[in-house]
Design a protein around this motif. Structure first.
Motif, PDB file in Angstrom:
ATOM      1  N   TYR A 102     -18.912  -0.900  -5.488  1.00 23.33           N
ATOM      2  CA  TYR A 102     -17.734  -0.200  -6.004  1.00 23.33           C
ATOM      3  C   TYR A 102     -17.147   0.622  -4.863  1.00 23.33           C
ATOM      4  O   TYR A 102     -17.862   1.367  -4.184  1.00 23.33           O
ATOM      5  N   ASN A 103     -15.838   0.455  -4.634  1.00 22.89           N
ATOM      6  CA  ASN A 103     -15.149   1.175  -3.561  1.00 22.89           C
ATOM      7  C   ASN A 103     -14.886   2.627  -3.945  1.00 22.89           C
ATOM      8  O   ASN A 103     -14.574   2.922  -5.097  1.00 22.89           O
ATOM      9  N   ASN A 104     -14.959   3.493  -2.943  1.00 21.26           N
ATOM     10  CA  ASN A 104     -14.555   4.899  -3.082  1.00 21.26           C
ATOM     11  C   ASN A 104     -15.131   5.562  -4.325  1.00 21.26           C
ATOM     12  O   ASN A 104     -14.420   6.155  -5.125  1.00 21.26           O
ATOM     13  N   ALA A 105     -16.449   5.469  -4.487  1.00 25.02           N
ATOM     14  CA  ALA A 105     -17.106   5.962  -5.693  1.00 25.02           C
ATOM     15  C   ALA A 105     -17.689   7.360  -5.551  1.00 25.02           C
ATOM     16  O   ALA A 105     -17.937   8.030  -6.553  1.00 25.02           O
ATOM     17  N   ILE A 106     -17.915   7.823  -4.313  1.00 30.75           N
ATOM     18  CA  ILE A 106     -18.537   9.127  -4.096  1.00 30.75           C
ATOM     19  C   ILE A 106     -17.938   9.747  -2.831  1.00 30.75           C
ATOM     20  O   ILE A 106     -17.540   9.030  -1.916  1.00 30.75           O
ATOM     21  N   ARG A 107     -17.850  11.076  -2.827  1.00 29.53           N
ATOM     22  CA  ARG A 107     -17.232  11.722  -1.657  1.00 29.53           C
ATOM     23  C   ARG A 107     -17.861  13.085  -1.382  1.00 29.53           C
ATOM     24  O   ARG A 107     -18.442  13.702  -2.277  1.00 29.53           O
ATOM     25  N   MET A 108     -17.713  13.531  -0.135  1.00 29.41           N
ATOM     26  CA  MET A 108     -18.095  14.897   0.228  1.00 29.41           C
ATOM     27  C   MET A 108     -16.812  15.708   0.306  1.00 29.41           C
ATOM     28  O   MET A 108     -15.806  15.230   0.831  1.00 29.41           O
ATOM     29  N   ILE A 109     -16.865  16.915  -0.237  1.00 31.88           N
ATOM     30  CA  ILE A 109     -15.656  17.757  -0.233  1.00 31.88           C
ATOM     31  C   ILE A 109     -15.288  18.135   1.202  1.00 31.88           C
ATOM     32  O   ILE A 109     -16.136  18.147   2.099  1.00 31.88           O
ATOM     33  N   ALA A 110     -14.013  18.447   1.412  1.00 24.69           N
ATOM     34  CA  ALA A 110     -13.503  18.725   2.763  1.00 24.69           C
ATOM     35  C   ALA A 110     -14.095  19.998   3.369  1.00 24.69           C
ATOM     36  O   ALA A 110     -14.273  20.088   4.577  1.00 24.69           O
ATOM     37  N   ASP A 111     -14.400  20.980   2.518  1.00 27.52           N
ATOM     38  CA  ASP A 111     -14.943  22.228   3.059  1.00 27.52           C
ATOM     39  C   ASP A 111     -16.429  22.370   2.719  1.00 27.52           C
ATOM     40  O   ASP A 111     -16.899  23.427   2.313  1.00 27.52           O
ATOM     41  N   ALA A 112     -17.166  21.288   2.939  1.00 26.10           N
ATOM     42  CA  ALA A 112     -18.603  21.283   2.643  1.00 26.10           C
ATOM     43  C   ALA A 112     -19.318  22.352   3.465  1.00 26.10           C
ATOM     44  O   ALA A 112     -18.942  22.652   4.606  1.00 26.10           O
ATOM     45  N   ALA A 113     -20.343  22.920   2.865  1.00 28.36           N
ATOM     46  CA  ALA A 113     -21.115  23.990   3.518  1.00 28.36           C
ATOM     47  C   ALA A 113     -21.772  23.476   4.804  1.00 28.36           C
ATOM     48  O   ALA A 113     -22.178  22.311   4.889  1.00 28.36           O
ATOM     49  N   ASN A 114     -21.886  24.346   5.775  1.00 26.42           N
ATOM     50  CA  ASN A 114     -22.525  24.018   7.050  1.00 26.42           C
ATOM     51  C   ASN A 114     -23.977  23.605   6.836  1.00 26.42           C
ATOM     52  O   ASN A 114     -24.516  22.802   7.588  1.00 26.42           O
ATOM     53  N   GLY A 115     -24.593  24.127   5.793  1.00 33.95           N
ATOM     54  CA  GLY A 115     -25.983  23.802   5.493  1.00 33.95           C
ATOM     55  C   GLY A 115     -26.176  22.370   4.999  1.00 33.95           C
ATOM     56  O   GLY A 115     -27.311  21.941   4.788  1.00 33.95           O
ATOM     57  N   CYS A 116     -25.101  21.617   4.819  1.00 33.01           N
ATOM     58  CA  CYS A 116     -25.201  20.226   4.349  1.00 33.01           C
ATOM     59  C   CYS A 116     -25.449  19.229   5.476  1.00 33.01           C
ATOM     60  O   CYS A 116     -25.696  18.050   5.211  1.00 33.01           O
ATOM     61  N   LYS A 117     -25.390  19.696   6.730  1.00 31.72           N
ATOM     62  CA  LYS A 117     -25.626  18.786   7.854  1.00 31.72           C
ATOM     63  C   LYS A 117     -27.005  18.152   7.714  1.00 31.72           C
ATOM     64  O   LYS A 117     -27.986  18.858   7.483  1.00 31.72           O
ATOM     65  N   THR A 118     -27.079  16.867   7.832  1.00 29.43           N
ATOM     66  CA  THR A 118     -28.290  16.041   7.802  1.00 29.43           C
ATOM     67  C   THR A 118     -29.056  16.082   6.470  1.00 29.43           C
ATOM     68  O   THR A 118     -30.171  15.569   6.391  1.00 29.43           O
ATOM     69  N   VAL A 119     -28.459  16.654   5.432  1.00 33.27           N
ATOM     70  CA  VAL A 119     -29.141  16.720   4.129  1.00 33.27           C
ATOM     71  C   VAL A 119     -29.009  15.373   3.415  1.00 33.27           C
ATOM     72  O   VAL A 119     -27.904  14.857   3.261  1.00 33.27           O
ATOM     73  N   PRO A 120     -30.120  14.807   2.954  1.00 33.26           N
ATOM     74  CA  PRO A 120     -30.046  13.565   2.179  1.00 33.26           C
ATOM     75  C   PRO A 120     -29.751  13.859   0.698  1.00 33.26           C
ATOM     76  O   PRO A 120     -30.473  14.626   0.071  1.00 33.26           O
ATOM     77  N   PHE A 121     -28.711  13.302   0.192  1.00 33.35           N
ATOM     78  CA  PHE A 121     -28.347  13.473  -1.221  1.00 33.35           C
ATOM     79  C   PHE A 121     -28.915  12.307  -2.029  1.00 33.35           C
ATOM     80  O   PHE A 121     -28.944  11.175  -1.550  1.00 33.35           O
ATOM     81  N   THR A 122     -29.323  12.602  -3.250  1.00 36.90           N
ATOM     82  CA  THR A 122     -29.720  11.538  -4.178  1.00 36.90           C
ATOM     83  C   THR A 122     -28.751  11.571  -5.363  1.00 36.90           C
ATOM     84  O   THR A 122     -28.159  12.611  -5.665  1.00 36.90           O
ATOM     85  N   PHE A 123     -28.592  10.440  -5.996  1.00 37.38           N
ATOM     86  CA  PHE A 123     -27.721  10.358  -7.175  1.00 37.38           C
ATOM     87  C   PHE A 123     -28.108   9.131  -7.987  1.00 37.38           C
ATOM     88  O   PHE A 123     -28.808   8.245  -7.510  1.00 37.38           O
ATOM     89  N   LYS A 124     -27.665   9.123  -9.233  1.00 38.57           N
ATOM     90  CA  LYS A 124     -27.907   7.980 -10.110  1.00 38.57           C
ATOM     91  C   LYS A 124     -26.610   7.207 -10.300  1.00 38.57           C
ATOM     92  O   LYS A 124     -25.545   7.804 -10.393  1.00 38.57           O
ATOM     93  N   VAL A 125     -26.736   5.883 -10.373  1.00 33.52           N
ATOM     94  CA  VAL A 125     -25.606   5.025 -10.707  1.00 33.52           C
ATOM     95  C   VAL A 125     -25.854   4.497 -12.115  1.00 33.52           C
ATOM     96  O   VAL A 125     -26.863   3.835 -12.366  1.00 33.52           O
ATOM     97  N   ASN A 126     -24.971   4.845 -13.033  1.00 30.63           N
ATOM     98  CA  ASN A 126     -25.047   4.365 -14.407  1.00 30.63           C
ATOM     99  C   ASN A 126     -24.042   3.223 -14.561  1.00 30.63           C
ATOM    100  O   ASN A 126     -22.856   3.406 -14.286  1.00 30.63           O
ATOM    101  N   VAL A 127     -24.528   2.078 -14.987  1.00 34.11           N
ATOM    102  CA  VAL A 127     -23.690   0.890 -15.113  1.00 34.11           C
ATOM    103  C   VAL A 127     -23.322   0.683 -16.581  1.00 34.11           C
ATOM    104  O   VAL A 127     -24.195   0.674 -17.444  1.00 34.11           O
TER     105      VAL A 127
END
Length: 169
Positions: free
Chosen positions: A130-155
């Protein structure tokens, strides 16, 4: 009034017997009946959704938007068609980076040529993007550098079964 001769009586008797026999023959072949039957619908099994990954680019950065690729298996005895996805439970796992620095994009669309019809009893995972399904906000916190995010995909999917062709009588 005419007198009925033996011969006339025999002809009339034969005619009555013939008509009666024809009626009896019809009664033998004209049998009907009614019975009671029952059936129940089968159970629906959940689709198997494999680990999702982000694409284009694979890593988040401020303002980035990503496609999501995942696999689907269908254990049901009927084909299904994927109708949409939702991304939930986004988690950074980091106190320095709030989970809402990454957001699901409403209305994500399947990639061109994406497999959306999953055959019945599929044990080999089918790849879906699926195209363009998830995004990081433009003013993401500096503490987000190199942080691995997890999420669920519900079909979300529905039956893609077709009515069988009518059988000729």
């Amino acid at each position: 009034m005419r007198k009925i001769t033996k011969r006339s009586a025999a002809v009339i008797t034969a005619a009555v017997v013939a008509v009666g026999a024809a009626g009896a023959a019809w009664a033998v072949w004209g049998v009907n009946g009614v019975g009671t039957a029952s059936a129940s619908a089968g159970n629906v099994l959940p689709l198997g959704v494999g680990t999702a990954i982000t694409l284009n680019p694979p890593a988040f950065f401020p303002g980035s938007q990503h496609s999501v690729a995942f696999t689907v298996t269908n254990p049901n005895p009927f084909p299904v068609e994927i109708q949409g996805i939702t991304i939930t439970d986004i988690d950074s796992g980091s106190a320095a980076c709030a989970d809402d620095n990454v957001l699901a994009v409403a209305g994500a669309t399947p990639a061109a040529g994406a497999v959306l019809e999953i055959p019945a009893n599929t044990t080999i995972p089918q790849s879906v993007t699926y195209n363009n399904a998830i995004r990081m906000i433009a003013d993401a916190a500096n503490g987000c550098k190199t942080v691995p995010f997890t999420f669920k995909v519900n079909v979300q999917a529905g039956s893609d079964a077709t009515d069988p062709a009518p059988v000729a009588p």
